[in-house]
Design a protein around this motif. Structure first.
Motif, PDB file in Angstrom:
ATOM      1  N   PHE A  87      25.150 -79.693  26.655  1.00  0.00           N
ATOM      2  CA  PHE A  87      25.722 -78.351  26.676  1.00  0.00           C
ATOM      3  C   PHE A  87      24.595 -77.390  26.321  1.00  0.00           C
ATOM      4  N   ASN A  88      24.020 -76.760  27.331  1.00  0.00           N
ATOM      5  CA  ASN A  88      22.945 -75.796  27.112  1.00  0.00           C
ATOM      6  C   ASN A  88      23.501 -74.554  26.425  1.00  0.00           C
ATOM      7  N   PRO A  89      22.637 -73.737  25.802  1.00  0.00           N
ATOM      8  CA  PRO A  89      23.121 -72.531  25.118  1.00  0.00           C
ATOM      9  C   PRO A  89      24.022 -71.687  26.030  1.00  0.00           C
ATOM     10  N   GLY A  90      25.191 -71.335  25.500  1.00  0.00           N
ATOM     11  CA  GLY A  90      26.163 -70.555  26.253  1.00  0.00           C
ATOM     12  C   GLY A  90      27.188 -71.396  26.982  1.00  0.00           C
ATOM     13  N   THR A  91      26.999 -72.719  26.995  1.00  0.00           N
ATOM     14  CA  THR A  91      27.944 -73.600  27.686  1.00  0.00           C
ATOM     15  C   THR A  91      28.746 -74.460  26.711  1.00  0.00           C
ATOM     16  N   GLU A  92      28.522 -74.279  25.422  1.00  0.00           N
ATOM     17  CA  GLU A  92      29.194 -75.092  24.416  1.00  0.00           C
ATOM     18  C   GLU A  92      30.707 -75.007  24.602  1.00  0.00           C
ATOM     19  N   THR A 112      18.097 -78.214  27.594  1.00  0.00           N
ATOM     20  CA  THR A 112      17.368 -79.151  28.440  1.00  0.00           C
ATOM     21  C   THR A 112      15.899 -78.762  28.563  1.00  0.00           C
ATOM     22  N   LEU A 113      15.622 -77.471  28.702  1.00  0.00           N
ATOM     23  CA  LEU A 113      14.234 -77.014  28.845  1.00  0.00           C
ATOM     24  C   LEU A 113      13.414 -77.355  27.607  1.00  0.00           C
ATOM     25  N   VAL A 114      13.976 -77.154  26.435  1.00  0.00           N
ATOM     26  CA  VAL A 114      13.265 -77.463  25.192  1.00  0.00           C
ATOM     27  C   VAL A 114      13.098 -78.973  25.053  1.00  0.00           C
ATOM     28  N   MET A 115      14.162 -79.714  25.336  1.00  0.00           N
ATOM     29  CA  MET A 115      14.075 -81.180  25.231  1.00  0.00           C
ATOM     30  C   MET A 115      12.964 -81.722  26.114  1.00  0.00           C
ATOM     31  N   LEU A 116      12.881 -81.226  27.339  1.00  0.00           N
ATOM     32  CA  LEU A 116      11.816 -81.669  28.250  1.00  0.00           C
ATOM     33  C   LEU A 116      10.445 -81.218  27.755  1.00  0.00           C
ATOM     34  N   SER A 117      10.365 -80.010  27.238  1.00  0.00           N
ATOM     35  CA  SER A 117       9.085 -79.477  26.750  1.00  0.00           C
ATOM     36  C   SER A 117       8.498 -80.281  25.613  1.00  0.00           C
ATOM     37  N   VAL A 118       9.367 -80.752  24.712  1.00  0.00           N
ATOM     38  CA  VAL A 118       8.874 -81.469  23.542  1.00  0.00           C
ATOM     39  C   VAL A 118       8.932 -82.991  23.689  1.00  0.00           C
ATOM     40  N   GLY A 119       9.376 -83.468  24.870  1.00  0.00           N
ATOM     41  CA  GLY A 119       9.344 -84.892  25.145  1.00  0.00           C
ATOM     42  C   GLY A 119      10.455 -85.706  24.527  1.00  0.00           C
ATOM     43  N   VAL A 120      11.619 -85.104  24.263  1.00  0.00           N
ATOM     44  CA  VAL A 120      12.731 -85.849  23.687  1.00  0.00           C
ATOM     45  C   VAL A 120      13.916 -85.937  24.642  1.00  0.00           C
TER      46      VAL A 120
END
Length: 121
Positions: A87-92, A112-120
């Motif tokens: 659930f990305n921000p605003g979709t919770e 999702t963008l942050v998760m991909l950026s930091v490798g998690v």
């Protein structure tokens, strides 16, 4: 890892759903664009949600539609049998989260963008 279904896909490069597709593609994750807009994302046709296409091997659903619009798709999203829903921000959405968790689907309130950026991812 199986496929990531990007719900709310759009051919507009400035939208977060499109950017998620770019990042998934750059990191060699398989993705399926799914939405109500016609067009393509990085050469992949956006599958029409109204047709409720069968998609096999879904690992992750990443949501880019608001909770009010999600209501029409609860059953369909769960029937895709994802291992997790992001659930990305605003979709919770606590209602969808509860339904999904009752089916053993992991639910994350994350970006999702942050998760991909930091490798998690």
């Amino acid at each position: 890892m199986g496929k990531t279904v990007i719900v709310g896909s759009t051919p507009k490069p400035y939208k977060y759903a499109y950017q998620a597709a770019q990042m998934l593609d750059e990191r060699n994750f398989d993705f399926i664009p799914l939405g109500i807009q016609e067009g393509d994302v990085l050469g992949r046709d956006i599958l029409n949600m109204y047709e409720r296409p069968e998609i096999e091997g879904v690992d992750t659903i990443t949501l880019y539609i608001n909770p009010q619009r999600q209501k029409d798709w609860y059953d369909y999203l769960i029937e895709l049998h994802p291992k997790r829903i992001i659930f990305n921000p605003g979709t919770e959405n606590q209602e969808l989260k509860k339904l999904a968790e009752e089916q053993g689907i992991e639910c994350l309130e994350a970006c999702t963008l942050v998760m991909l950026s930091v490798g998690v991812y």
